[in-house]
Write an enzyme that holds these catalytic residues in place. Sequence first.
Site, PDB file in Angstrom:
ATOM      1  N   LYS A 189       7.865 -17.630 -10.402  1.00 46.60           N
ATOM      2  CA  LYS A 189       7.118 -16.608 -10.963  1.00 46.60           C
ATOM      3  C   LYS A 189       6.013 -17.146 -11.709  1.00 46.60           C
ATOM      4  CE  LYS A 189       7.463 -12.668 -14.354  1.00 46.60           C
ATOM      5  NZ  LYS A 189       8.038 -12.133 -15.438  1.00 46.60           N
ATOM      6  N   LYS A 197     -13.178   1.895  16.055  1.00 50.74           N
ATOM      7  CA  LYS A 197     -11.926   1.040  16.076  1.00 50.74           C
ATOM      8  C   LYS A 197     -11.105   0.769  17.421  1.00 50.74           C
ATOM      9  CE  LYS A 197     -10.481   1.101  12.081  1.00 50.74           C
ATOM     10  NZ  LYS A 197      -9.804   1.335  10.909  1.00 50.74           N
ATOM     11  N   LYS A 202     -10.189  -2.447  19.244  1.00 54.04           N
ATOM     12  CA  LYS A 202      -8.846  -3.140  19.305  1.00 54.04           C
ATOM     13  C   LYS A 202      -8.632  -2.980  20.849  1.00 54.04           C
ATOM     14  CE  LYS A 202      -7.515  -2.176  14.715  1.00 54.04           C
ATOM     15  NZ  LYS A 202      -6.834  -2.925  13.577  1.00 54.04           N
ATOM     16  N   ASP A 209      -4.555  -5.913   5.070  1.00 55.30           N
ATOM     17  CA  ASP A 209      -5.565  -6.779   5.763  1.00 55.30           C
ATOM     18  C   ASP A 209      -5.467  -8.383   5.177  1.00 55.30           C
ATOM     19  OD1 ASP A 209      -6.449  -4.817   7.222  1.00 55.30           O
ATOM     20  OD2 ASP A 209      -7.605  -4.055   5.573  1.00 55.30           O
ATOM     21  N   ASN A 261       0.818  -1.312   0.090  1.00 51.22           N
ATOM     22  CA  ASN A 261      -0.096   0.052   0.058  1.00 51.22           C
ATOM     23  C   ASN A 261       0.827   1.296  -0.188  1.00 51.22           C
ATOM     24  OD1 ASN A 261       0.582   0.833   2.890  1.00 51.22           O
ATOM     25  ND2 ASN A 261      -0.613  -1.140   3.103  1.00 51.22           N
ATOM     26  N   PRO A 303      -3.056 -11.642  10.981  1.00 53.50           N
ATOM     27  CA  PRO A 303      -3.242 -11.237  12.100  1.00 53.50           C
ATOM     28  C   PRO A 303      -3.375  -9.598  12.468  1.00 53.50           C
ATOM     29  CG  PRO A 303      -1.117 -11.983  11.835  1.00 53.50           C
ATOM     30  CD  PRO A 303      -1.836 -12.235  10.654  1.00 53.50           C
ATOM     31  N   ASP A 304      -4.148  -9.479  13.394  1.00 58.96           N
ATOM     32  CA  ASP A 304      -4.315  -7.976  13.547  1.00 58.96           C
ATOM     33  C   ASP A 304      -3.217  -7.770  14.809  1.00 58.96           C
ATOM     34  OD1 ASP A 304      -4.810  -5.535  15.030  1.00 58.96           O
ATOM     35  OD2 ASP A 304      -6.813  -5.367  14.104  1.00 58.96           O
ATOM     36  N   ILE A 305      -2.106  -7.339  14.637  1.00 61.07           N
ATOM     37  CA  ILE A 305      -0.870  -7.254  15.347  1.00 61.07           C
ATOM     38  C   ILE A 305      -1.205  -6.367  16.541  1.00 61.07           C
ATOM     39  CG2 ILE A 305       1.353  -6.524  15.593  1.00 61.07           C
ATOM     40  CD1 ILE A 305       1.590  -6.692  12.683  1.00 61.07           C
ATOM     41  N   PHE A 309      -3.286   3.621  15.405  1.00 61.86           N
ATOM     42  CA  PHE A 309      -3.698   4.531  14.554  1.00 61.86           C
ATOM     43  C   PHE A 309      -4.744   4.177  13.586  1.00 61.86           C
ATOM     44  CE2 PHE A 309      -0.723   8.100  13.913  1.00 61.86           C
ATOM     45  CZ  PHE A 309       0.199   8.075  14.928  1.00 61.86           C
TER      46      PHE A 309
END
Length: 411
Positions: free
Chosen positions: A292, A346, A350, A282, A213, A310-312, A332
């Site tokens: 390749k 959020k 979290k 995500d 991203n 995983p959501d760290i 953040f």
Amino acid sequence: MNDLQNKRILLGLSGGIACYKAAELCRALVKAGAQVQVVMTEAATHFITPVTLQALSNREVFTSQWDDRPANNMAHIELGRGVDAILVAPASADFMAKLLHGRADDLLSLTCLARPLQQVPLILAPAMNREMWAHPATQRNVQQLKADGTVVLDVGQGDQACGEVGDGRMLEADEILDDLIAHFQPKRLSGRRVLVTAGPTYEALDPVRGITNLSSGKMGFAMARAAREAGAQVVLVAGPVSLPTPRGVRRVDVRSALQMQAAVQAEMAQADVFVATAAVADWRPTNASDQKIKKDGSGQTPVLSFTENPDILAGVASSDRARSGQLFCVGFAAESHDLLSNAQAKRERKGVPLLAGNIGPATFGQDDNALLLIDAHGTLELPHASKLTLARQLVEQIAARLPRDGTPVLP
Ligand code: C5P
């Protein structure tokens, strides 16, 4: 950035080939907003002329204790009064030995000795041959100077003008500038250990392609820098970005979300604060190909399937250390709309005590941003500013929320 706005710096040069870097340093100090008064030893004038430093500082340079320009004829008193710091760069082995003994037989050492000790910090950037630096006499002098309250900066490592290789080079101008700026920051996180994630992650599809991203890592790197400036020990777990590591920060480079998670888990037991600024992907491709992926000429496109990463942050926030208040977690949230309600939701999802919301498309890659801080009690706007300014403000907010006496801080 005008990080030294309104600061008055006496820049001293003692003799050494690193004097050539002092010209760059003088320029950098002026550019950062400082008023710079240069004082040179006689030896320094053999390496670089006062004319150069006068032009760069836009002020007359002083070189002699017999200079009769000050009305009272006491240059060594006048020059050291009212300055915010005396920075000697380069500080030669001989000059440090002289300072150590309180000797004062030239204008620069006189000014250092005559400065008001409590108000004017003395900062030295040593520069010398590696054997001179390693000599027990120099090392003893460095220790004693530090014990006397002098700030002795690190030395650099590498090729030396004499042709030898080793420790003892003077730091580069930008490194000395960063150290000086850090010196003036309040030490709000002194003794704390801060873990920061930054940048994007890269999820491989095959050995040459992947999904990532537009996160630049700038906010996370600014957080790491601001925490270090505030006196913390900082570990920065960085996704694939090519930003320079902030001074004094330990950096762990990772690529994928799983690598970032592993690095965070390895470090979190030694942290008091965790700041998750990374834009973690995500999803990752379920089966990254070892080879390749080729076009086969049939016009068929590959079918990709994804697995959720995983959501760290949520993982760290639900750990025993975080839940017992020993590890303070900050998240953040980059949103594209409804910042307040999305960020509030959020924060609760979290399970973190503090969350910094921002508008994603407006911040990715930019040097500036604006943040909306959200905790259990309400919100605080940090208006548009550079990411480093915002990071310093966020450090202040974090420091104010840390337990002073072991009292847990819970979401
Ligand atoms: O869910 P979302 O990605 O919007 O959450 C953003 C916050 O959670 C950031 O602090 C980010 O660093 C963190 N995060 C994480 N691991 C993920 C996703 C987000 O630590 N897999």
